[in-house]
Design an enzyme around this catalytic site. Sequence first.
Site, PDB file in Angstrom:
ATOM      1  N   ASP A  81       3.741   0.737  12.226  1.00  9.91           N
ATOM      2  CA  ASP A  81       2.503   0.165  11.697  1.00  9.91           C
ATOM      3  C   ASP A  81       2.234  -1.242  12.231  1.00  9.91           C
ATOM      4  O   ASP A  81       1.115  -1.745  12.091  1.00  9.91           O
ATOM      5  CB  ASP A  81       2.553   0.114  10.160  1.00  9.91           C
ATOM      6  CG  ASP A  81       2.322   1.492   9.550  1.00  9.91           C
ATOM      7  OD1 ASP A  81       2.093   2.456  10.305  1.00  9.91           O
ATOM      8  OD2 ASP A  81       2.374   1.602   8.308  1.00  9.91           O
TER       9      ASP A  81
ATOM     10  N   CYS B 165      -5.103   8.189   9.040  1.00  5.27           N
ATOM     11  CA  CYS B 165      -5.398   7.724  10.397  1.00  5.27           C
ATOM     12  C   CYS B 165      -5.111   8.808  11.437  1.00  5.27           C
ATOM     13  O   CYS B 165      -4.104   9.513  11.344  1.00  5.27           O
ATOM     14  CB  CYS B 165      -4.573   6.485  10.707  1.00  5.27           C
ATOM     15  SG  CYS B 165      -5.042   5.077   9.692  1.00  5.27           S
TER      16      CYS B 165
ATOM     17  N   LYS C  76       0.838  -1.209   0.000  1.00  4.19           N
ATOM     18  CA  LYS C  76       0.000   0.000   0.000  1.00  4.19           C
ATOM     19  C   LYS C  76       0.872   1.258   0.000  1.00  4.19           C
ATOM     20  O   LYS C  76       0.666   2.161  -0.812  1.00  4.19           O
ATOM     21  CB  LYS C  76      -0.900   0.002   1.248  1.00  4.19           C
ATOM     22  CG  LYS C  76      -1.513   1.341   1.596  1.00  4.19           C
ATOM     23  CD  LYS C  76      -2.410   1.214   2.790  1.00  4.19           C
ATOM     24  CE  LYS C  76      -2.267   2.142   3.944  1.00  4.19           C
ATOM     25  NZ  LYS C  76      -1.574   3.352   3.950  1.00  4.19           N
ATOM     26  N   ASN C  77       1.850   1.296   0.889  1.00  3.18           N
ATOM     27  CA  ASN C  77       2.610   2.536   1.044  1.00  3.18           C
ATOM     28  C   ASN C  77       3.625   2.773  -0.073  1.00  3.18           C
ATOM     29  O   ASN C  77       4.239   3.833  -0.143  1.00  3.18           O
ATOM     30  CB  ASN C  77       3.297   2.575   2.419  1.00  3.18           C
ATOM     31  CG  ASN C  77       2.280   2.839   3.520  1.00  3.18           C
ATOM     32  OD1 ASN C  77       1.126   3.185   3.250  1.00  3.18           O
ATOM     33  ND2 ASN C  77       2.692   2.654   4.767  1.00  3.18           N
TER      34      ASN C  77
ATOM     35  N   ASP D  45       5.174  20.132   7.831  1.00  6.51           N
ATOM     36  CA  ASP D  45       6.181  21.187   7.719  1.00  6.51           C
ATOM     37  C   ASP D  45       7.438  20.746   6.961  1.00  6.51           C
ATOM     38  O   ASP D  45       8.020  21.525   6.198  1.00  6.51           O
ATOM     39  CB  ASP D  45       6.544  21.738   9.119  1.00  6.51           C
ATOM     40  CG  ASP D  45       6.873  20.651  10.124  1.00  6.51           C
ATOM     41  OD1 ASP D  45       6.385  19.517   9.961  1.00  6.51           O
ATOM     42  OD2 ASP D  45       7.614  20.934  11.081  1.00  6.51           O
TER      43      ASP D  45
HETATM   44  C1  UD1 Z   1       3.859   7.112   6.563  1.00 10.56           C
HETATM   45  C2  UD1 Z   1       2.892   5.989   6.285  1.00 10.56           C
HETATM   46  C3  UD1 Z   1       2.361   5.417   7.587  1.00 10.56           C
HETATM   47  C4  UD1 Z   1       3.499   5.030   8.503  1.00 10.56           C
HETATM   48  C5  UD1 Z   1       4.520   6.138   8.636  1.00 10.56           C
HETATM   49  C6  UD1 Z   1       5.783   5.709   9.393  1.00 10.56           C
HETATM   50  C7  UD1 Z   1       1.842   6.437   4.140  1.00 10.56           C
HETATM   51  C8  UD1 Z   1       0.669   6.930   3.401  1.00 10.56           C
HETATM   52  N1  UD1 Z   1       1.799   6.506   5.481  1.00 10.56           N
HETATM   53  O1  UD1 Z   1       3.153   8.131   7.248  1.00 10.56           O
HETATM   54  O2  UD1 Z   1       1.581   4.263   7.284  1.00 10.56           O
HETATM   55  O3  UD1 Z   1       2.958   4.755   9.792  1.00 10.56           O
HETATM   56  O4  UD1 Z   1       4.932   6.602   7.349  1.00 10.56           O
HETATM   57  O5  UD1 Z   1       6.374   4.614   8.767  1.00 10.56           O
HETATM   58  O6  UD1 Z   1       2.807   5.956   3.564  1.00 10.56           O
HETATM   59  N2  UD1 Z   1       6.627  14.643  10.755  1.00 10.56           N
HETATM   60  C9  UD1 Z   1       6.690  15.991  11.041  1.00 10.56           C
HETATM   61  N3  UD1 Z   1       6.591  16.871   9.991  1.00 10.56           N
HETATM   62  C10 UD1 Z   1       6.447  16.442   8.714  1.00 10.56           C
HETATM   63  C11 UD1 Z   1       6.381  15.060   8.450  1.00 10.56           C
HETATM   64  C12 UD1 Z   1       6.488  14.176   9.496  1.00 10.56           C
HETATM   65  O7  UD1 Z   1       6.819  16.395  12.181  1.00 10.56           O
HETATM   66  O8  UD1 Z   1       6.367  17.282   7.814  1.00 10.56           O
HETATM   67  C13 UD1 Z   1       6.724  13.684  11.883  1.00 10.56           C
HETATM   68  C14 UD1 Z   1       5.401  12.920  12.093  1.00 10.56           C
HETATM   69  O9  UD1 Z   1       4.491  13.634  12.889  1.00 10.56           O
HETATM   70  C15 UD1 Z   1       5.890  11.647  12.746  1.00 10.56           C
HETATM   71  C16 UD1 Z   1       7.255  11.425  12.078  1.00 10.56           C
HETATM   72  O10 UD1 Z   1       7.660  12.680  11.526  1.00 10.56           O
HETATM   73  O11 UD1 Z   1       6.084  11.869  14.113  1.00 10.56           O
HETATM   74  C17 UD1 Z   1       7.273  10.393  10.994  1.00 10.56           C
HETATM   75  O12 UD1 Z   1       6.213  10.650  10.074  1.00 10.56           O
HETATM   76  P1  UD1 Z   1       6.270  10.169   8.558  1.00 10.56           P
HETATM   77  O13 UD1 Z   1       7.364   9.179   8.385  1.00 10.56           O
HETATM   78  O14 UD1 Z   1       6.275  11.382   7.715  1.00 10.56           O
HETATM   79  O15 UD1 Z   1       4.889   9.399   8.413  1.00 10.56           O
HETATM   80  P2  UD1 Z   1       3.763   9.604   7.354  1.00 10.56           P
HETATM   81  O16 UD1 Z   1       4.357   9.961   6.017  1.00 10.56           O
HETATM   82  O17 UD1 Z   1       2.698  10.474   7.915  1.00 10.56           O
END
Ligand code: UD1
Length: 422
Positions: A309, A117, A22-23, A125
């Site tokens: 996950d 979710c 999926k991801n 950011d």
């Molecule tokens: C993606 C996956 C999700 C998985 C996660 C971690 C998809 C659609 N989703 O989510 O299933 O649980 O990776 O493997 O692929 N963060 C910030 N600022 C940002 C971006 C992230 O502070 O701009 C923080 C997030 O709040 C979190 C951490 O970085 O604490 C990691 O997030 P990230 O790896 O970006 O997860 P997602 O892309 O949201």
Amino acid sequence: MAYFKVNGGVPLNGEVSVSGSKNAALPILCASVLADAPCRIENLPEIEDVKRLIEILTAMGATVECPESGVAVIDPSTIKDRRVSTEMATKLRASYYMLGSLLGRYGEAEVAEPGGCAIGQRPMDYHINGMRSLGADVIDRGGIIIARADELCGSDIFLDMASVGATINIMLAASRAKGKTTINNAAREPHVVDVANFLNAMGASIRGAGTDVIRINGREKLHGCTYAVIPDQIEAGTYMIAAAATKGNVVIKNLIPAHLEAISAKLMECGIDVVEGDSGSEFYIRVSAHDRPRPVNIRTLPYPGFPTDLQQPMTALLAISYGNSFITENLFEDRFNHVRELNRMGAHITVNGRTALVAGLEKLYGAEIHATDLRAGAAMIVAALMAEGESIIRNVHYIDRGYEHLVEKLCALGARIERVTE
Ligand code: UD1
């Protein structure tokens, strides 16, 4: 509204084949926008999130054909609209990948903040700062992210955290930027590598995906290609945990064992038999268990650490362990919604901040429980499969977002689970 009815306590036995990731599939679908010709994408999982993303592509004007199950041919040359509406974007998290794709391809994008979710704040950011580093003007107007650039130029970008979403989004935009981009502290997840491989198959020049420094040499044009998505690491891990939880014996086929080392190691620490093999045509992992698991401590980390996950289904397994386990969730600040539901089934779990103390018990009991998000739903499935008696799992639309043919696959393993449509 559909729900699952599960009669638990049956050991899972047999073979199950893992679907496409999926991801990886979701950003790859978005990345097809960057090409100047059609892309054929294979091994797409038949899940709700893929359907929703194809709806987004179609609404933008892309021509999408699905000649057979698991295959989409996307012709981006007909795209007229560079916007993703609030109504569409909020249906899934991965809609945010349209920001990098549209900006990279057209120099403009208007993408509403994504859904997905509710497991924490999940800000964007790093994505926005990344686009600005590439030279885009980006504003957030009432929840709509508007990005424009006369010309994107390569840049040296450092991520505060190894964010999967930001790494991929920057890779998407930078693949058609002018010059070289370096992403430092990049995420190393298998799906990051898969998206880079897809972009390279389209003629991009991306090196280092899978390490924490990714180098992208921007290209003026990208061509079409045919590409098959990798197997889903999280789906595979979910079946591994379900096999262990039901004291079953399951061969999980069509996976990449190296992607599952963290989960294999933890299950072995629990005393569960995990054997990797190669049938000649594909890799498999056999998981078999004869007893309840030993307690273990878990800390979720970016890849190659234990994946966040799988934290939730693993919590369900540890609820029947022989002692106390500490589970620390390092990535998302609010990813323990499954605990309340597990406790309704008799589990004894207390949460303090980002750590859950799981006091293992002999068994859980069937109950009416709710999936509060996708992977919490996976935890409910694991718990209901191993519990004594009948469980009703509500809110299965969360589970449908990420697990292909879940009921059919589990039934083939001997589980007593059915989808009931009210
Ligand atoms: C993606 C996956 C999700 C998985 C996660 C971690 C998809 C659609 N989703 O989510 O299933 O649980 O990776 O493997 O692929 N963060 C910030 N600022 C940002 C971006 C992230 O502070 O701009 C923080 C997030 O709040 C979190 C951490 O970085 O604490 C990691 O997030 P990230 O790896 O970006 O997860 P997602 O892309 O949201």
